[in-house]
Design a protein around this motif. Structure first.
Motif, PDB file in Angstrom:
ATOM      1  N   SER A 112      54.384  -0.878  19.538  1.00 60.13           N
ATOM      2  CA  SER A 112      53.246  -0.283  20.227  1.00 60.13           C
ATOM      3  C   SER A 112      52.195  -1.334  20.545  1.00 60.13           C
ATOM      4  O   SER A 112      52.224  -2.444  20.017  1.00 60.13           O
ATOM      5  N   THR A 144      58.958   6.879  25.151  1.00 56.66           N
ATOM      6  CA  THR A 144      57.899   5.962  25.529  1.00 56.66           C
ATOM      7  C   THR A 144      56.650   6.775  25.816  1.00 56.66           C
ATOM      8  O   THR A 144      56.718   7.807  26.486  1.00 56.66           O
ATOM      9  N   TYR A 145      55.507   6.300  25.315  1.00 53.32           N
ATOM     10  CA  TYR A 145      54.271   7.064  25.413  1.00 53.32           C
ATOM     11  C   TYR A 145      53.118   6.148  25.829  1.00 53.32           C
ATOM     12  O   TYR A 145      53.128   4.952  25.514  1.00 53.32           O
ATOM     13  N   TYR A 146      52.149   6.750  26.493  1.00 55.09           N
ATOM     14  CA  TYR A 146      50.986   5.989  26.966  1.00 55.09           C
ATOM     15  C   TYR A 146      49.694   6.751  26.689  1.00 55.09           C
ATOM     16  O   TYR A 146      49.656   7.985  26.717  1.00 55.09           O
ATOM     17  N   LYS A 203      47.850   5.504  31.726  1.00 54.95           N
ATOM     18  CA  LYS A 203      49.036   6.095  32.360  1.00 54.95           C
ATOM     19  C   LYS A 203      49.077   5.761  33.839  1.00 54.95           C
ATOM     20  O   LYS A 203      48.080   5.876  34.542  1.00 54.95           O
ATOM     21  N   TYR A 228      53.138   8.060  16.622  1.00 51.21           N
ATOM     22  CA  TYR A 228      53.274   6.844  17.409  1.00 51.21           C
ATOM     23  C   TYR A 228      51.934   6.360  17.953  1.00 51.21           C
ATOM     24  O   TYR A 228      51.766   5.186  18.257  1.00 51.21           O
ATOM     25  N   ASN A 229      50.945   7.251  18.098  1.00 43.65           N
ATOM     26  CA  ASN A 229      49.659   6.866  18.665  1.00 43.65           C
ATOM     27  C   ASN A 229      48.598   6.622  17.583  1.00 43.65           C
ATOM     28  O   ASN A 229      47.423   6.409  17.911  1.00 43.65           O
TER      29      ASN A 229
END
Length: 125
Positions: A35, A58-60, A65, A106-107
C-alpha cells in the motif's frame, strides 16, 4: 526482515505526473499486501492505494481515484505508484507499506507491519 525503500519523489507542476517506486527486500513482493499512504505536517496519515497479493483486490482513496494507479513489479520486487494530473493538495510525504495480510483493513495504516522512510512529493500551483 522486510525492508522498503521509496524513490521517485520530487517537485512537479500542477497537472504533471510522477512515478514513485518502492523496492522491497527480505521477502518477495508477490507474497505481500502492499500500500501507499501519505502525510502532511499536523495531519494523520492518509490512505492512498493498496493492492492485495492473493486476489485481494486493488483499492484507492477517494481523493486519488482516477488519477493514481498502484502497479506491482514482480520482476524488480517492487511496487509503483503512478500519479497523474497532480494537484497542490497531493503535496505530502508518501510512504510505502507492506504486510502479509491486511484483510479488510487495507486502508488502515495500523494494519501494516513494514514501512519505508518516505519520499517527498511537492506539487506547485
Amino acid at each position: 526482515q522486510v525492508r522498503l525503500v521509496e524513490s521517485g519523489g520530487g517537485l512537479v507542476q500542477t497537472g504533471g505526473s510522477l512515478r514513485l517506486a518502492c523496492d522491497v527486500s527480505g521477502r518477495t513482493v508477490a507474497s505481500l499486501d502492499m500500500s501507499w499512504h501519505r502525510q502532511t505536517p499536523g495531519k494523520e496519515r492518509e490512505f492512498v492505494a493498496a493492492d492485495g497479493w492473493n486476489g485481494g483486490g486493488t483499492y484507492y482513496g477517494n481523493s486519488v481515484k482516477g488519477r493514481f494507479t498502484i502497479v506491482r513489479d514482480n520482476a524488480r520486487n517492487a511496487v509503483h505508484l503512478q500519479m497523474n494530473n497532480l494537484k497542490p493538495e497531493d503535496t505530502a510525504v508518501y510512504y510505502c507499506a507492506a504486510t502479509r495480510d491486511a484483510g479488510y483493513s487495507y486502508n488502515n495504516a495500523a494494519a501494516y507491519d513494514y514501512w519505508g522512510q518516505g519520499t517527498q512529493v511537492t506539487v506547485s500551483s
